[in-house]
Scaffold this active site. Structure first.
Site, PDB file in Angstrom:
ATOM      1  N   TYR A   8       0.849  -1.186   0.000  1.00 41.96           N
ATOM      2  CA  TYR A   8       0.000   0.000   0.000  1.00 41.96           C
ATOM      3  C   TYR A   8       0.886   1.238   0.000  1.00 41.96           C
ATOM      4  CZ  TYR A   8      -2.696   3.718   2.337  1.00 41.96           C
ATOM      5  OH  TYR A   8      -3.257   4.925   2.691  1.00 41.96           O
ATOM      6  N   PHE A   9       0.636   2.170  -0.936  1.00 49.25           N
ATOM      7  CA  PHE A   9       1.377   3.426  -1.009  1.00 49.25           C
ATOM      8  C   PHE A   9       0.532   4.517  -0.356  1.00 49.25           C
ATOM      9  CE2 PHE A   9       2.370   7.434  -3.279  1.00 49.25           C
ATOM     10  CZ  PHE A   9       3.711   7.550  -2.940  1.00 49.25           C
ATOM     11  N   ALA A  10       1.048   5.081   0.739  1.00 49.45           N
ATOM     12  CA  ALA A  10       0.367   6.139   1.486  1.00 49.45           C
ATOM     13  C   ALA A  10       1.057   7.468   1.229  1.00 49.45           C
ATOM     14  CB  ALA A  10       0.394   5.830   2.982  1.00 49.45           C
ATOM     15  N   TYR A  11       0.274   8.534   1.091  1.00 53.68           N
ATOM     16  CA  TYR A  11       0.831   9.864   0.839  1.00 53.68           C
ATOM     17  C   TYR A  11       0.187  10.948   1.702  1.00 53.68           C
ATOM     18  CZ  TYR A  11      -3.392  10.054  -1.993  1.00 53.68           C
ATOM     19  OH  TYR A  11      -4.688  10.004  -2.401  1.00 53.68           O
ATOM     20  N   GLU A  87     -10.731   4.632   3.710  1.00 58.70           N
ATOM     21  CA  GLU A  87     -10.573   5.489   2.533  1.00 58.70           C
ATOM     22  C   GLU A  87     -11.878   5.566   1.739  1.00 58.70           C
ATOM     23  OE1 GLU A  87      -7.963   7.188   2.375  1.00 58.70           O
ATOM     24  OE2 GLU A  87      -6.571   6.095   3.624  1.00 58.70           O
TER      25      GLU A  87
END
Length: 175
Positions: A8-11, A87
């Site tokens: 998972y890419f979190a920003y 989300e």
């Protein structure tokens, strides 16, 4: 036998480990990473006073030549429904990110597909911005990106933000 997992890419607020772990207890940090051809933006989908963070929320927007930094977390597949629920205004999809050493990894991330409501202020609350910056510092994102995050104007909201209080409690911070 290892459990099935996903990257998972979190920003946004999930850069901060303590924020992500509130709803996704299996998350394990893997690396910082860069997402090319996207930029960080903020959207106000609903009245900021009715939103969880009392302001605009982080979003990614396609923009060739731009990039943004984030974190790659590994989560057990059983946490995917938790992440999707957290989300809820976002749509999940896959992106290819690049670790600092050059390795490319496919990750799930989220973005808001619909445009924000122009009658609402899309700037983040100071609370939301604080969580993002705490995460960026904790992960030691590049200094120029941290400077960029710090210069994002907030909306000046001064009221209570229960999710922020929950995160700060997990950090052991005094409000």
């Amino acid at each position: 036998m290892s459990k099935p997992t996903f990257a998972y890419f979190a920003y946004g607020s999930n850069l901060l480990k303590e924020r992500l772990l509130l709803r996704n207890p299996t998350a394990v940090f893997r690396s910082i990473a860069k997402l090319e051809d996207y930029k960080l933006d903020f959207e106000a989908i609903t009245d900021p006073n009715l939103s969880r963070w009392h302001g605009g929320v982080a979003n990614i927007v396609e923009k060739p030549g731009d990039s943004l930094w984030g974190a790659v977390w590994e989560l057990d597949n059983k946490d995917l429904p938790n992440l999707d629920k957290q989300e809820d205004i976002y749509k999940g999809f896959d992106v290819k990110v690049c670790y600092p050493g050059g390795q490319k990894v496919i990750c799930r991330t989220y973005k808001i597909d619909k445009k924000g409501n122009p009658m609402y202020d899309k700037r983040p609350s100071p609370h939301y911005k604080d969580v993002i910056i705490r995460g960026a510092r904790e992960l030691q994102l590049p200094n120029d990106y941290l400077d960029f995050l710090q210069k994002i104007p907030d909306n000046g909201y001064q009221g209570r933000v229960p999710i922020y209080e929950e995160v700060m409690k997990k950090l052991g911070a005094k409000l």
